[in-house]
Write a protein that holds these residues in place. Structure first.
Motif, PDB file in Angstrom:
ATOM      1  N   GLU A 133     -45.126 -18.134   3.381  1.00 50.99           N
ATOM      2  CA  GLU A 133     -44.244 -18.863   2.519  1.00 50.99           C
ATOM      3  C   GLU A 133     -43.647 -17.722   1.493  1.00 50.99           C
ATOM      4  OE1 GLU A 133     -45.990 -23.334   1.776  1.00 50.99           O
ATOM      5  OE2 GLU A 133     -46.222 -21.978   0.392  1.00 50.99           O
ATOM      6  N   GLY A 134     -42.352 -18.043   0.990  1.00 51.27           N
ATOM      7  CA  GLY A 134     -41.538 -17.141   0.020  1.00 51.27           C
ATOM      8  C   GLY A 134     -40.448 -17.072   0.299  1.00 51.27           C
ATOM      9  N   TYR A 172     -34.098 -23.377  -3.494  1.00 48.09           N
ATOM     10  CA  TYR A 172     -33.729 -22.304  -4.469  1.00 48.09           C
ATOM     11  C   TYR A 172     -34.651 -22.034  -5.296  1.00 48.09           C
ATOM     12  CZ  TYR A 172     -28.817 -22.968  -2.489  1.00 48.09           C
ATOM     13  OH  TYR A 172     -27.838 -23.134  -1.705  1.00 48.09           O
ATOM     14  N   VAL A 173     -35.756 -22.868  -5.484  1.00 47.43           N
ATOM     15  CA  VAL A 173     -36.857 -22.392  -6.501  1.00 47.43           C
ATOM     16  C   VAL A 173     -38.136 -21.800  -6.036  1.00 47.43           C
ATOM     17  CG1 VAL A 173     -38.501 -23.845  -7.814  1.00 47.43           C
ATOM     18  CG2 VAL A 173     -36.181 -24.850  -7.754  1.00 47.43           C
ATOM     19  N   ALA A 174     -38.447 -20.877  -6.769  1.00 44.86           N
ATOM     20  CA  ALA A 174     -39.432 -19.922  -6.304  1.00 44.86           C
ATOM     21  C   ALA A 174     -40.818 -20.465  -6.513  1.00 44.86           C
ATOM     22  CB  ALA A 174     -39.481 -18.883  -6.863  1.00 44.86           C
ATOM     23  N   ASP A 175     -41.069 -21.423  -7.314  1.00 43.86           N
ATOM     24  CA  ASP A 175     -42.401 -21.900  -7.611  1.00 43.86           C
ATOM     25  C   ASP A 175     -42.302 -23.390  -7.557  1.00 43.86           C
ATOM     26  OD1 ASP A 175     -45.030 -22.661  -8.316  1.00 43.86           O
ATOM     27  OD2 ASP A 175     -45.146 -21.188  -9.723  1.00 43.86           O
ATOM     28  N   TYR A 196     -35.885 -20.091  -0.611  1.00 52.00           N
ATOM     29  CA  TYR A 196     -37.308 -19.880  -0.602  1.00 52.00           C
ATOM     30  C   TYR A 196     -38.196 -20.896   0.459  1.00 52.00           C
ATOM     31  CZ  TYR A 196     -36.886 -17.001  -4.715  1.00 52.00           C
ATOM     32  OH  TYR A 196     -36.498 -16.228  -5.489  1.00 52.00           O
ATOM     33  N   HIS A 197     -38.679 -20.286   1.301  1.00 54.94           N
ATOM     34  CA  HIS A 197     -39.278 -21.105   2.571  1.00 54.94           C
ATOM     35  C   HIS A 197     -40.675 -21.604   1.909  1.00 54.94           C
ATOM     36  CE1 HIS A 197     -40.999 -22.388   6.373  1.00 54.94           C
ATOM     37  NE2 HIS A 197     -42.025 -21.584   6.088  1.00 54.94           N
TER      38      HIS A 197
END
Length: 244
Positions: free
Chosen positions: A175-176, A118-121, A190-191
């Motif tokens: 990714e993203g 669930y974390v973008a970065d 987020y992959h």
């Protein structure tokens, strides 16, 4: 405010009916793989990133942790944690893990269970975690497997009769953000690739000490309809690392 699907009443009601929500760690298919990868908690300060119901916080406290700090963005999840998994060494806080700010060397152990997708970065969070941990500190986490997150929908391809044909894997290196369906509800995840996960650890001063792709135990396969299909593709990834 980061996306907070777990405070959606419909989604949370569905999540609360899952076996792992009702029966805890032993009902989690990955637990038998994760437990032996956990470090010794005795006398150590522990951080749980995305602590949810507090199952892992309670486990750390029961196994001798000096202090346990569990943070989660969901008010509903934390209400359950406070009610069912309160103990003297545990403190819960409502906060997005990406926004957390602790002094360098605050913890000996950092944990996370099925939250990092669930974390973008992810890289930024690993950098912060490296600062929060003392030298020799342990970092152990589970997340959804890159094979599981790659295509996005996270559902089987089926024939006209509903029989499973295969699981889709596509756009692996891209990714993203992905729009997934979990418990019948749309959820943003987020992959990232396996290289993305491991590389973030290695580039931030961690030494990889364990890697596992957990399978459900045989008793779950025997008892739960459809569970045998979980052997057709990996759903979860567990990584363990130590701060050098």
């Amino acid at each position: 405010m980061k996306e907070n699907k777990y405070d959606d009443p419909v989604f949370f009601a569905k999540y609360a009916r899952m076996d792992r929500s009702r029966f805890g760690l032993k009902a989690a298919g990955e637990w038998r793989t994760l437990e032996p990868m956990l470090p010794d908690f005795t006398g150590r300060d522990v951080l749980d990133l995305g602590c949810g119901y507090g199952w892992h916080c309670a486990y750390a406290a029961e196994h001798g942790a000096r202090s346990v700090f569990g943070l989660d963005l969901s008010e509903k999840m934390l209400a359950v944690a406070q009610k069912e998994h309160a103990a003297p060494p545990i403190e819960y806080c409502r906060m997005a893990m990406e926004d957390a700010d602790f002094a360098d060397g605050s913890f000996d152990v950092a944990l996370s269970s099925l939250a990092f997708h669930y974390v973008a970065d992810f890289g930024a969070l690993v950098r912060k975690t490296a600062h929060w941990l003392r030298p020799g500190g342990d970092f152990v986490f589970s997340c959804e497997h890159p094979v599981f997150t790659a295509e996005g929908s996270q559902d089987w391809y089926r024939d006209e009769n509903g029989k499973i044909l295969h699981f889709p894997v596509d756009n692996y290196y891209m990714e993203g953000e992905r729009q997934a369906v979990f418990l019948g509800e749309r959820v943003t995840k987020y992959h990232r690739t396996l290289t993305g996960y491991v590389g973030a650890l290695l580039s931030n001063g961690f030494m990889l000490t364990g890697l596992a792709e957990p399978q459900p135990p045989q008793e779950m396969i025997d008892a739960i309809p459809g569970m045998a299909d979980e052997l057709r593709r990996p759903m979860m990834l567990i990584l363990a690392a130590k701060k050098q």
